[in-house]
Design a protein around this motif. Structure first.
Motif, mmCIF file in Angstrom:
data_model
loop_
_atom_site.group_PDB
_atom_site.id
_atom_site.type_symbol
_atom_site.label_atom_id
_atom_site.label_comp_id
_atom_site.label_asym_id
_atom_site.label_seq_id
_atom_site.Cartn_x
_atom_site.Cartn_y
_atom_site.Cartn_z
ATOM 1 N N UNK A 49 0.856 -1.188 0.000
ATOM 2 C CA UNK A 49 0.000 0.000 0.000
ATOM 3 C C UNK A 49 0.889 1.234 0.000
ATOM 4 N N UNK A 50 1.604 1.424 -1.076
ATOM 5 C CA UNK A 50 2.547 2.530 -1.186
ATOM 6 C C UNK A 50 1.952 3.744 -1.883
ATOM 7 N N UNK A 51 0.873 3.574 -2.647
ATOM 8 C CA UNK A 51 0.281 4.685 -3.396
ATOM 9 C C UNK A 51 -1.179 4.937 -3.011
ATOM 10 N N UNK A 52 -1.733 4.116 -2.169
ATOM 11 C CA UNK A 52 -3.086 4.258 -1.662
ATOM 12 C C UNK A 52 -3.173 3.335 -0.458
ATOM 13 N N UNK A 53 -4.361 2.989 -0.003
ATOM 14 C CA UNK A 53 -4.471 2.180 1.204
ATOM 15 C C UNK A 53 -5.058 0.807 0.902
ATOM 16 N N UNK A 54 -4.795 -0.125 1.819
ATOM 17 C CA UNK A 54 -5.357 -1.475 1.779
ATOM 18 C C UNK A 54 -5.943 -1.752 3.155
ATOM 19 N N UNK A 72 -2.921 4.815 -7.536
ATOM 20 C CA UNK A 72 -2.805 6.226 -7.180
ATOM 21 C C UNK A 72 -3.992 7.048 -7.659
ATOM 22 N N UNK A 73 -4.232 8.184 -6.983
ATOM 23 C CA UNK A 73 -5.190 9.147 -7.514
ATOM 24 C C UNK A 73 -4.730 9.657 -8.880
ATOM 25 N N UNK A 79 -9.754 9.922 -6.012
ATOM 26 C CA UNK A 79 -9.505 9.112 -4.816
ATOM 27 C C UNK A 79 -8.572 7.948 -5.119
ATOM 28 N N UNK A 80 -8.257 7.752 -6.398
ATOM 29 C CA UNK A 80 -7.480 6.585 -6.779
ATOM 30 C C UNK A 80 -8.294 5.323 -6.571
ATOM 31 N N UNK A 81 -7.596 4.225 -6.392
ATOM 32 C CA UNK A 81 -8.258 2.939 -6.184
ATOM 33 C C UNK A 81 -7.647 2.238 -4.981
ATOM 34 N N UNK A 82 -8.171 2.502 -3.776
ATOM 35 C CA UNK A 82 -7.727 1.706 -2.636
ATOM 36 C C UNK A 82 -8.246 0.278 -2.795
ATOM 37 N N UNK A 83 -7.698 -0.630 -2.033
ATOM 38 C CA UNK A 83 -8.231 -1.991 -1.989
ATOM 39 C C UNK A 83 -8.870 -2.179 -0.622
ATOM 40 N N UNK A 84 -10.165 -2.414 -0.640
ATOM 41 C CA UNK A 84 -10.936 -2.556 0.594
ATOM 42 C C UNK A 84 -11.535 -3.959 0.616
ATOM 43 N N UNK A 89 -14.082 -12.512 4.445
ATOM 44 C CA UNK A 89 -13.806 -12.698 3.020
ATOM 45 C C UNK A 89 -12.796 -13.828 2.843
ATOM 46 N N UNK A 90 -13.032 -14.663 1.838
ATOM 47 C CA UNK A 90 -12.097 -15.724 1.454
ATOM 48 C C UNK A 90 -11.395 -15.307 0.164
ATOM 49 N N UNK A 91 -10.059 -15.271 0.185
ATOM 50 C CA UNK A 91 -9.269 -14.993 -1.013
ATOM 51 C C UNK A 91 -8.367 -16.193 -1.251
ATOM 52 N N UNK A 92 -8.565 -16.887 -2.367
ATOM 53 C CA UNK A 92 -7.839 -18.117 -2.666
ATOM 54 C C UNK A 92 -6.373 -17.902 -2.991
ATOM 55 N N UNK A 93 -5.660 -19.008 -3.081
ATOM 56 C CA UNK A 93 -4.223 -19.002 -3.343
ATOM 57 C C UNK A 93 -3.892 -18.286 -4.656
ATOM 58 N N UNK A 94 -2.794 -17.562 -4.633
ATOM 59 C CA UNK A 94 -2.194 -16.921 -5.816
ATOM 60 C C UNK A 94 -3.167 -16.001 -6.543
ATOM 61 N N UNK A 95 -3.979 -15.274 -5.793
ATOM 62 C CA UNK A 95 -4.865 -14.281 -6.403
ATOM 63 C C UNK A 95 -4.110 -12.962 -6.577
ATOM 64 N N UNK A 96 -4.586 -12.142 -7.517
ATOM 65 C CA UNK A 96 -4.071 -10.787 -7.733
ATOM 66 C C UNK A 96 -5.241 -9.841 -7.492
ATOM 67 N N UNK A 97 -5.174 -9.080 -6.404
ATOM 68 C CA UNK A 97 -6.251 -8.187 -5.979
ATOM 69 C C UNK A 97 -5.730 -6.765 -6.121
ATOM 70 N N UNK A 98 -6.361 -5.945 -6.965
ATOM 71 C CA UNK A 98 -5.779 -4.637 -7.296
ATOM 72 C C UNK A 98 -6.850 -3.548 -7.350
ATOM 73 N N UNK A 99 -6.796 -2.606 -6.424
ATOM 74 C CA UNK A 99 -7.624 -1.414 -6.491
ATOM 75 C C UNK A 99 -9.112 -1.685 -6.563
ATOM 76 N N UNK A 100 -9.607 -2.589 -5.733
ATOM 77 C CA UNK A 100 -10.998 -3.020 -5.823
ATOM 78 C C UNK A 100 -11.618 -3.096 -4.435
#
Length: 191
Positions: A49-54, A72-73, A79-84, A89-100
């Motif tokens: 979370x270097x350019x927004x928040x998680x 980033x904004x 507001x950019x795209x934080x990841x909330x 929540x279940x997030x499976x193995x080797x997922x890519x979660x970005x700005x959602x």
């Protein structure tokens, strides 16, 4: 005690991790990250979370090898795209979660990609291997799958119950792994 874990501040913002969370070895957690109670972050995950928040809500689990980032904004998106990520929540193995946003009780299958501006509503599911392209919304109790992902069907009560059981399992398994790693570290220190 956290061995082989990087937890680092950047741009004046440091991760905030609840004491009850399980952070497995190999994880890298950088910047404006908030991790709630009884969350489990499994082996070799990166949360940057270097350019927004998680934000990761209570009892959620982020399974092995997952990468979570934000965006980033910019003029079109001030507001950019934080990841909330909500609670349970279940997030499976080797997922890519970005700005959602993944709302409470959402499910993200293994080897999936969720891109900027996407929303997975409560009790929504993204099937294993799926690619959810920017700004898509999975409705409550909907199953989406494919590359790119599309609506497949509504989830049954049985499927929803299975997801809730999975959350409870990961909370307990996270506690067991945390205790096992602490015991191993104690044994090594005494040995």
């Amino acid at each position: 005690m956290r061995h082989d874990v990087t937890i680092a501040a950047i741009h004046g913002k440091a991760p905030r991790i609840h004491d009850s969370a399980f952070i497995a070895p190999g994880c890298r957690i950088i910047g404006d990250v908030e991790i709630g109670p009884d969350v489990s972050i499994w082996y070799n995950c990166v949360i940057r979370a270097d350019v927004n928040r998680v934000v990761i809500g209570a009892r959620s689990n982020i399974q092995d090898g997952t990468v979570i980032h934000c965006d980033s904004p910019e003029p079109k998106h001030p507001q950019g795209f934080p990841t909330i990520i909500g609670e349970d929540v279940l997030v499976g193995h080797i997922a890519m979660i970005h700005g959602c946003t993944i709302e409470d009780r959402g499910f993200v299958g293994l080897s999936t990609t969720v891109m900027n501006g996407c929303v997975i509503e409560s009790d929504g599911m993204l099937a294993a291997g799926a690619l959810l392209t920017p700004n898509k919304r999975i409705g409550a109790r909907q199953l989406w799958g494919g590359r790119p992902a599309a609506y497949m069907r509504d989830l049954t009560d049985e499927a929803i119950a299975g997801m809730r059981a999975g959350v409870a399992h990961y909370v307990e398994n996270g506690r067991a792994h945390k205790a096992a790693l602490e015991a191993a570290a104690l044994g090594a220190a005494q040995g």
